[in-house]
Design a protein around this motif. Structure first.
Motif, short mmCIF file in Angstrom:
data_model
loop_
_atom_site.label_atom_id
_atom_site.label_comp_id
_atom_site.label_asym_id
_atom_site.label_seq_id
_atom_site.Cartn_x
_atom_site.Cartn_y
_atom_site.Cartn_z
N ARG A 173 0.84 -1.20 0.00
CA ARG A 173 0.00 0.00 0.00
C ARG A 173 0.87 1.25 0.00
O ARG A 173 1.90 1.31 0.66
N ALA A 220 -0.73 -4.58 10.62
CA ALA A 220 -0.93 -3.85 9.37
C ALA A 220 0.17 -4.15 8.36
O ALA A 220 -0.08 -4.23 7.15
N THR A 244 -0.46 -6.98 6.21
CA THR A 244 -1.46 -6.80 5.16
C THR A 244 -0.89 -5.97 4.01
O THR A 244 -1.61 -5.65 3.07
N PHE A 278 1.05 -2.92 4.35
CA PHE A 278 1.31 -1.50 4.58
C PHE A 278 2.76 -1.27 4.96
O PHE A 278 3.37 -2.10 5.64
N GLY A 302 -4.67 -3.80 13.61
CA GLY A 302 -3.88 -3.45 12.43
C GLY A 302 -4.27 -4.28 11.22
O GLY A 302 -4.35 -3.79 10.10
N VAL A 303 -4.53 -5.57 11.45
CA VAL A 303 -4.92 -6.46 10.35
C VAL A 303 -6.25 -6.00 9.76
O VAL A 303 -6.43 -5.92 8.54
N LEU A 354 -7.20 -4.99 6.04
CA LEU A 354 -8.07 -5.90 5.27
C LEU A 354 -9.52 -5.77 5.76
O LEU A 354 -10.08 -6.71 6.34
#
Lengths: 396, 284
Positions: free
Chosen positions: A4, A85, A88, A90, B86-87, B91
């Motif tokens: 991202r 994050a 995923t 980022f 955070g996940v 998503l």
């Protein structure tokens, strides 16, 4: 899979929002803009002086870029959310100061063990404990290195000015992405709150790195393997159907836990070390001034490197053969270059805003016949040019 | 023998076979929870590719990680919900589920639990409450019943247990339900609801730990513990008419709360849209 902040749309947004040119801003703001230029689109943090303006700038700017600012309930939650994050896709950052950095240490170790790229900015302040909460210091040199438990490598960079903070933050992201590892930025309260002229470049001038993603199913099934021999496994991001298992426990190449086999732990932890050791060119960086003929060497870092340079320039005018060595990546220490410079020097002064931390690292590379002395000050006020100059004259 | 069970168990398709058999003790309620979760996923026809399961540390953290075949994140003690936050932001279209124990989520992790409920982030938490720290050897927990014996309350527990579901409901969750491992079908229905609710949902499962809790409290056999659950369970509707004294030592079961509130990741993305609109940053 995408990282991202990587979308072409982002270049348009950055160009529209941040015109290249000179701005008058705080060091903390420079860190935030550096992160934004590096592609950071997720920030989770908890306010703490003297780092809070980084959070404030990110909270204001990230939504404009489609990025996310999260104010978590504490520092532990902040770094935890960052790790989530990062998996995923980022690029993620947080900023904190002394006590908050202490709270983050366990999950910093988790990020090392799970090879999660993230950037953690520690705006050093005076300690121990609450100390002088609003004052700068350089007392977290070893907290960055040894704050979390176990055998672990760590990379820490340290900027010497507001302008430098912009570029060093970008470099921290690039190192984190290239080596799939957390990177600490050791900033300090003095530079964080100093306003000075900072040039914002065009996005084209910025080198931006992205983590390695698996090229096929086979690579994706080994999220902790070493298919390319560089120690850096490709990172299969969550949400793409790879059924990746991530754990801070000792794990095999496929991610599954195995805490019983000594060889598995040995193989994993040694590879994580090797990954950092064998990729020195990715992160090693230092600055030198007048070191060719220096018989006196000043070694300094971060905020103190500026008055140190002033002192060296003045001393040179007085005819003293003095040079300055500034590690920009402080962990791992630029040991080889330090050893070379130490061979030529008669006296070495290590200037820093603490009671002597980097000097312990320097000492490892210096022979006994060299005069090694610390130039130290605590109390929240940085060392001055005059103070360092006086010490240089004292050994000249 | 074991192999045969794996090949005939219909939910085995959801499990990481290379991680089996599980490390759970004989008679542990963890298997029931894993079974209920797998059945809920199956009945809702959720593709495991659309699931990320996060857990902390302790026996119950093992239930879904490594055993459930999805993206799984096994984190540090107490912090699973913060990792999951955070996940979920990364998503927002996936189902993010946290499965862990009471010691992990409600003790060391209590702060994250409250604040995730307050934010109302769309995470489903399955909290396995066995009244004890199982993996570290049966020490007293914030959920240990008043008067119960553990390795660190060898004479009796003089602290009052935390009412997790009521606390999380008060903190702002969208959906909260509590069942025991003796109420398997109700439990599956509640997990299904929790997975479908937009917002923070918690399913507290009161679960037996015969090895660490039961044997020190005159319930050595798993079945004795299940009978204890059944005998002392009071439905929410009935509990409303009972006095606090009458409810002492009882397990209130059923849906504690089910409501709609603005959800965190949706609000976050809405905010970004508004900001980009305001500054004229939307793509041409």
């Amino acid at each position: 899979m995408i990282i991202r902040g990587d979308e072409p749309e982002q270049v348009r947004l950055i160009r529209k929002l941040y015109k290249p040119g000179n701005y008058f801003m705080q060091g903390n703001e420079a860190v935030a803009y550096g992160a934004i230029f590096a592609g950071c689109r997720f920030y989770a943090g908890y306010p703490i002086t003297p780092s809070s303006e980084i959070a404030e700038t990110m909270a204001r700017e990230l939504p404009k870029l489609g990025g996310y600012y999260l104010q978590m309930e504490d520092e532990i939650g902040s770094i935890a959310a960052m790790v989530g994050a990062s998996w995923t896709g980022f690029k993620v950052m947080t900023a904190t100061a002394g006590p908050g950095f202490s709270l983050m240490q366990e999950n910093l170790g988790y990020a090392v063990m799970t090879e999660t790229p993230l950037v953690l900015v520690d705006v050093q302040r005076s300690g121990p404990s609450t100390g002088q909460a609003t004052k700068g210091a350089q007392g977290d040199f070893f907290q960055a290195r040894w704050g979390t438990h176990g055998d672990h490598p760590i990379i820490a960079v340290s900027p010497t000015s507001g302008q430098d903070a912009f570029w060093e933050t970008i470099r921290a992201f690039n190192i984190a992405e290239k080596l799939r590892t957390p990177v600490v930025v050791l900033f300090d309260g003095v530079l964080a709150h100093t306003r000075e002229q900072i040039r914002i470049p065009d996005i084209e001038e910025v080198e931006i790195a992205y983590r390695k993603l698996p090229q096929n199913e086979e690579e994706a099934k080994l999220p902790f393997g070493d298919p390319h021999g560089d120690g850096v496994p490709p990172m299969p991001l969550f949400g793409h159907g790879y059924f990746t298992h991530v754990t801070g426990s000792t794990h095999k190449e496929n991610g599954l836990r195995d805490v019983y086999t000594p060889e598995v732990h040995d193989r994993l932890v040694r590879r994580i070390h090797r990954k950092i050791e064998q990729n020195r060119e990715v992160y090693e960086k230092y600055e030198e001034h007048f070191t060719e003929d220096a018989e006196i060497l000043v070694v300094s870092w971060g905020v103190t490197a500026r008055p140190a340079l002033g002192a060296v320039l003045k001393a040179r005018k007085e005819g003293i053969n003095v040079g300055l060595f500034v590690p920009k990546t402080v962990h791992p220490f630029p040991s080889e270059r330090m050893r070379e410079l130490a061979k030529k020097a008669r006296a070495i002064l290590v200037a820093e805003m603490n009671l002597g931390q980097m000097i312990i690292e320097v000492e490892r590379y210096v022979n006994d016949d060299v005069l090694l002395r610390g130039v130290n000050r605590i109390g929240g006020v940085p060392l001055t040019v005059e103070e360092i100059l006086r010490e240089i004259r004292g050994v000249a | 023998m074991a192999k045969k069970i794996y090949s005939t168990y219909p939910m085995v398709k959801y499990l990481r076979k290379e991680a089996l058999p599980t490390a759970l003790c004989p008679g542990c309620g963890g298997g029931t929870v894993l079974n209920a979760f797998a059945n809920a996923v199956d009945q809702l026809k959720i593709d495991p590719k659309d699931l990320v399961v996060v857990s902390g540390i302790g026996c119950s953290a093992w239930i879904a990680s490594p055993y459930f075949l999805a993206d799984t994140l096994h984190t540090t003690h107490g912090r699973a919900i913060a990792f999951a936050t955070g996940v979920k932001v990364g998503l927002p279209d996936k189902k993010v589920v946290v499965i862990s124990g009471d010691g992990d989520l409600a003790s060391i992790g209590g702060n994250h639990l409250l604040h995730a409920a307050r934010r109302n982030i769309d995470i489903t938490v399955i909290l396995v409450n066995n009244f004890i720290y199982g993996m570290t050897g049966g020490q007293v927990a914030p959920t240990t019943p008043f008067g119960a014996k553990t390795t660190t309350s060898p004479y009796r527990n003089i602290e009052h247990p935390l009412q997790i579901s009521e606390t999380v409901a008060a903190a702002g969750a969208s959906y909260v339900a509590r069942w025991t491992t003796a109420h398997v079908y109700q439990l599956i229905e509640s997990i299904k609801k929790a997975l479908q609710v937009k917002g923070f949902s918690l399913v507290e499962v009161i679960s037996q730990c015969p090895v660490q809790f039961g044997r020190r409290n005159r319930m050595k056999e798993p079945a004795e513990m299940l009978r204890w659950f059944l005998k002392n369970s009071v439905p929410v509707s009935k509990a409303k008419k009972m006095s606090p004294e009458e409810l002492e030592g009882k397990f209130i079961i059923g849906e504690i709360i089910n409501r709609q509130r603005p959800e965190f990741t949706e609000e976050l993305n809405k905010l970004i849209d508004e900001v980009q609109e305001h500054f004229g940053l939307k793509g041409e």
